[in-house]
Design an enzyme around this catalytic site. Sequence first.
Site, PDB file in Angstrom:
ATOM      1  N   HIS A 139       0.806  -1.223   0.000  1.00  0.00           N
ATOM      2  CA  HIS A 139       0.000   0.000   0.000  1.00  0.00           C
ATOM      3  C   HIS A 139       0.844   1.280   0.000  1.00  0.00           C
ATOM      4  CE1 HIS A 139       0.856   0.927   4.260  1.00  0.00           C
ATOM      5  NE2 HIS A 139       0.875  -0.391   4.405  1.00  0.00           N
ATOM      6  N   HIS A 148      12.382  -0.772 -12.780  1.00  0.00           N
ATOM      7  CA  HIS A 148      12.110  -2.200 -12.958  1.00  0.00           C
ATOM      8  C   HIS A 148      12.109  -2.884 -11.592  1.00  0.00           C
ATOM      9  CE1 HIS A 148      13.507  -6.353 -14.735  1.00  0.00           C
ATOM     10  NE2 HIS A 148      12.265  -6.376 -14.288  1.00  0.00           N
TER      11      HIS A 148
END
Length: 211
Positions: A139, A148
């Site tokens: 979250h 990446h």
Amino acid sequence: MITSPVIVLGGGGHANVCLDLMSRQKLSCLGYVALTHSPELDVHYTYLGADEIVFNYSPEKILLVNGIGKISGSTLRKEIFEKFKTNGYSFATLIHDSCVTAEDVSIEEGAQLMAGVVINAGSTISANTIINTRAVIEHDCRLGPHTHISPGAIVCGGCNIGSNVHVGAGAVLIQQIEVGNDSVIGAGSVVLKHVYEKSIVFGVPAREVIT
């Protein structure tokens, strides 16, 4: 919903994964562009030629998929994205059908979420970012553009990861970590403190590597 035909940039392994994802979702693919053709891709897909072939297609008529992967320290994926954006082209956002994403997650242009990815509430995935196979973004995280997150990596809640960062396979970032632009976190590392811009960190716990 992607309705325009798509051209994939690149002919390597990441391009192959993107093409497979597109095929699963029955997207219209014109083919791929690369310096040379790939015998593996040619079995199922059309080789169109080098990158410049894309300029024969109107930016209003097609979408692009960035099939260039990002390895440690490389800026090629970023450069390819910016080159075609400057010339007016748009990039398709790819989300594998096995991904689990919260309703309020923000996913920007050209981001790619691969098989088994989980992204939880309040997170932002910026443009041209790869969230690779089975990675978890918890979250309220923010991931900068061109970053990446490699397979199996876990980014815990409230982390802020900068632009063009490479997080290696299986790495773990604890909650509230800040990672500066252009940094590299080695595979399998456990990051317990902030990572400065342009740093390379590795280990358990992760420490900066001087090169």
